[in-house]
Each structure stands twice: as structure tokens, then as C-alpha cells.
Design a protein around this motif. Sequence first.
Motif, PDB file in Angstrom:
ATOM      1  N   GLU A 149      31.029  22.282  20.029  1.00  0.00           N
ATOM      2  CA  GLU A 149      30.327  23.453  20.569  1.00  0.00           C
ATOM      3  C   GLU A 149      28.841  23.164  20.591  1.00  0.00           C
ATOM      4  O   GLU A 149      28.255  22.778  19.570  1.00  0.00           O
ATOM      5  N   ARG A 151      24.848  23.469  23.162  1.00  0.00           N
ATOM      6  CA  ARG A 151      24.097  23.877  24.339  1.00  0.00           C
ATOM      7  C   ARG A 151      23.799  22.643  25.177  1.00  0.00           C
ATOM      8  O   ARG A 151      23.703  21.540  24.664  1.00  0.00           O
ATOM      9  N   SER A 159      22.502  25.714  29.684  1.00  0.00           N
ATOM     10  CA  SER A 159      22.764  26.862  28.818  1.00  0.00           C
ATOM     11  C   SER A 159      21.547  27.786  28.772  1.00  0.00           C
ATOM     12  O   SER A 159      20.454  27.367  28.391  1.00  0.00           O
ATOM     13  N   GLU A 167      23.662  31.067  25.119  1.00  0.00           N
ATOM     14  CA  GLU A 167      25.050  30.737  25.403  1.00  0.00           C
ATOM     15  C   GLU A 167      25.341  29.316  24.933  1.00  0.00           C
ATOM     16  O   GLU A 167      24.439  28.485  24.795  1.00  0.00           O
ATOM     17  N   THR A 168      26.620  29.031  24.657  1.00  0.00           N
ATOM     18  CA  THR A 168      27.046  27.700  24.230  1.00  0.00           C
ATOM     19  C   THR A 168      28.291  27.295  25.017  1.00  0.00           C
ATOM     20  O   THR A 168      28.947  28.127  25.653  1.00  0.00           O
ATOM     21  N   ASN A 169      28.627  25.997  24.952  1.00  0.00           N
ATOM     22  CA  ASN A 169      29.773  25.453  25.672  1.00  0.00           C
ATOM     23  C   ASN A 169      30.555  24.513  24.768  1.00  0.00           C
ATOM     24  O   ASN A 169      30.000  23.935  23.824  1.00  0.00           O
ATOM     25  N   ARG A 170      31.836  24.351  25.065  1.00  0.00           N
ATOM     26  CA  ARG A 170      32.699  23.481  24.273  1.00  0.00           C
ATOM     27  C   ARG A 170      33.167  22.314  25.133  1.00  0.00           C
ATOM     28  O   ARG A 170      33.728  22.515  26.209  1.00  0.00           O
ATOM     29  N   PHE A 189      33.139  19.997  30.112  1.00  0.00           N
ATOM     30  CA  PHE A 189      33.228  21.186  29.268  1.00  0.00           C
ATOM     31  C   PHE A 189      34.348  22.087  29.773  1.00  0.00           C
ATOM     32  O   PHE A 189      34.549  22.244  30.982  1.00  0.00           O
ATOM     33  N   TRP A 192      33.496  28.322  27.027  1.00  0.00           N
ATOM     34  CA  TRP A 192      32.146  28.879  27.155  1.00  0.00           C
ATOM     35  C   TRP A 192      32.012  30.136  26.310  1.00  0.00           C
ATOM     36  O   TRP A 192      32.990  30.873  26.103  1.00  0.00           O
ATOM     37  N   ASN A 200      33.699  32.222  20.481  1.00  0.00           N
ATOM     38  CA  ASN A 200      33.654  31.066  21.356  1.00  0.00           C
ATOM     39  C   ASN A 200      34.984  30.927  22.101  1.00  0.00           C
ATOM     40  O   ASN A 200      35.950  31.637  21.833  1.00  0.00           O
ATOM     41  N   LEU A 204      35.421  29.319  31.465  1.00  0.00           N
ATOM     42  CA  LEU A 204      34.199  29.153  32.227  1.00  0.00           C
ATOM     43  C   LEU A 204      34.130  30.204  33.336  1.00  0.00           C
ATOM     44  O   LEU A 204      35.156  30.659  33.847  1.00  0.00           O
ATOM     45  N   ASN A 317      27.577  28.785  34.292  1.00  0.00           N
ATOM     46  CA  ASN A 317      26.574  28.968  33.232  1.00  0.00           C
ATOM     47  C   ASN A 317      25.432  29.805  33.776  1.00  0.00           C
ATOM     48  O   ASN A 317      25.068  29.714  34.947  1.00  0.00           O
TER      49      ASN A 317
END
Length: 443
Positions: A149, A151, A159, A167-170, A189, A192, A200, A204, A317
Amino acid sequence: MALKRYSLGAGSAALLCLCGPVLAGAQDTATGLIEGAQLQMQNRLVYEQLDYRHGSSFRATNGARGKTRARESGYGLMLNLQSGYTQGAVGLGIDAHVHGAINIDTQPDSARATPRYVAKNGQDIPRSFGRAGAALKLRVSSTELRLGEMRTRNPIFNSSDTRLLPETNRGWLLSSSDIPSLALQAGRFTAWADRNSRKNGGKLLANYSGANGDAFSFFGGTWTTPVKHWSLSSYAGQYEDYWNTWYLGSAYQLELAHKQALALSFNLYRNRDTGQARAGVVDNTTFSLMGSYATGIHRFGLGYQKVHGDTPFDYVNRGSIWLENAMQLSDFNGPGEASWQLRYDVDLATLVAPGLSAGIAYTRGTGIDNSRLTPIYASYLGYAGSNGRHWERDLLLRYTLRQGAAKGLALLLRYGVHRVNPAQGEANIDQIRVQAEMPVQLF
């Protein structure tokens, strides 16, 4: 350009091949997991009022319709841990974050059905919310692979951190600066967390079609050219089964005389549908060009932006739009839209107080044609008609303390006005946003 369905394995392998240990890299100076660790705390307080004017209204969180004024306020606390790297040819480390927020005085009857800052649970607004995540990192020379996880920062998968929480992304991200003058990235990714998410792992989301997707993959980078103050960037990406994205950007600054300079910024996006084309036909080319002249404490800017295509310029995003006319209340990215921007920025440090600055911008868009929107855009946006037009006026005041016990405290005041005609489709809004930020380096 046509990109096939892929997982970017080839792109990451190419980066690794390019980034051999020819030169001394960042890993050579690794001091250890604990010895090189940093922990930062960011405090953020936000109040915003959106006043919907001239027939515009919104639906509140509690279901009430026809509201004309939305208010939100909240406090956000962000803890970000960056470990050092273990010593050796391959360095190991971990980055972790904890994001929490408290609703200060946001009421269900005064917050939009989709709140901008606080979280929502059905028709309720929780008193507090938060989430946490971590990413494993491995480094060879100056090439780093991160998994988990995190940015991201690049023009096609960026992000956003413009609200209460970031915001964050995986997924995974490979970055390298081993080649002199080149900063390279590749990533994939699959999940989201929006800025007001309570957890989390969400699917997306595209901003203008509302389309949920399974994966976004990309590769590209920035070249600092031999010409002083001139850089070029290029990225290619794919929103799986929706569209391919290609980006080209350039930034140049020419020093004219003492405290005088000219600057040019160019951004170009090209989106075309791919795979199952779940958003329908997408054939969109959008660009922006901004020129500015700085003299002393003053900077004057003139920008132009143009959208070619029957759909808006769409992106995944919240921050993946590096167009110059993407403003506070509108992105000026409607189908066929042409927009101009005039702006003025001033550093008030010598005139009023150190750390004080201000800026004002006026942006006007015309020629918007929503009559040929594909079904997914037409149903999501609810826009219709042609010859859409709108304008926006933005004012920003920022004050940052440069010394003392509260050094780094930043106070921001934003005031925006947005006016539309019926064919443009967005809302008439007056915005006031007050924000305070205080970073603290714990170690």
C-alpha cells in the motif's frame, strides 16, 4: 498507441536490465533499518463551504434534496514511517502509514451525498475514520521495488493529497535513478483507497465515467536534458479493458536577467479504448500549454487547453491530471472544450510578511459538446446538449511560519467561483476553504 493486455513484466525487466550497478548507487550508503528510519506526523484541519447558486443544488447525505449550501469540517492526522535499508548488495526496508480523521462539525443534512472530506456509512457520517497500510521495499544500487500500500506520483497515476487525507493504492512500483539524468518508473496497481475511505482495497475508479476497474499498469519516466532547465517526460499506461493512455510533457525555464525568467509547460494526453472497451468508444487527445513571465516577486501566466474527442478527458486516481487548466472546482476537460487561463502570483514576503504569498486565476472554457457522449458517460454525468461554456475564478492566500516553535505551520485560504450554462453540466458554486497544516518530524 495500441497497448496489448499486459502485466508490465517486460517493462520491469527492461528497467532492471538498464539499471545495472555501473555507477555508485544509493544502496552504497545504506545505514540500516533503524539507523536510516524517519517518522513524520502531519496534522491537517480543514473547513469548506460550497454555496450552490443560480438554481444549482445538491442532495445531502441524509437524503434531503434541493440543498443549496454544503459544509464540512474535519481534522486529519497522518503518521508516515520510512525505514532505512539493510546493508549489502540488496537492501530491505519497509514503509508504513496510519491515517486517521475526526469529523468536527459535519452534519448529514449539510454534507453532500458524496462528502468531499469526511467518510460516509449509508446515510450516517461517522465521528471518526481511518486506515493503515505498509509496503515492503527492496533496493539494488539506485533501483527500488516497492510492494504493498503506497502513494504514487506521475502524470498518469498520481495519488492526490488535496483534501483531508491522501489517497493510496495497492500494487507494486519499480523506480530507478541509476541512469544519469533519467528517472524511470513502472508499476501495476489493483486496488485503491479514496481520500475519505474508511478502509483500503477498493476497486479502482475513473473520475468521469465512474467506471470501476481491476488494474492500472504503466511505465515511463523523466529525462533532465543537457539543456539547462529543460526536462521531458513520457508515460504509457493501461486501464485494463477500458483505455490505453499515453502522456508527453515538457517543462523549460529561460533565465533572462536578474530575477527575471520565462517558463513554458506543455502536457499532452492521448486516450484510446482497449480490450473489452467497457467505457465504449474512447478516442481523446487533450493538451495544455502554459507560459509565464517572472520578474522580482511577480509572476504572470497565460494558459491554453484543448480537448479533442466526444468524451471528457478521463483519468484514474484523483490527481492523475497534470493539465494546466485543471482548476479548483473544474478540470475544464469537457468534450471538445477549449479553455484559456490568466493567472497572477506574488510573493508577499518583502511587502507584508515572510512566508506570505498569494495567487489569482481566471479560466474560461467554451465549445463543450455533450451531445455525443457514450452511454457510460451520459448516464454517469447526466450532461446533455452542445455549446457548453463556463468560467472559474480562484484566489489563494498561503502563509507559512519560517521560524519559531511552530515552524512549518501553513495556513491556506481558498476562494473559488464557478459559473456554467445548462449545456456545460456542472454546478454554479461559490467555494470557501480554510486549511491549516502542521508537519512534525518525530525522528
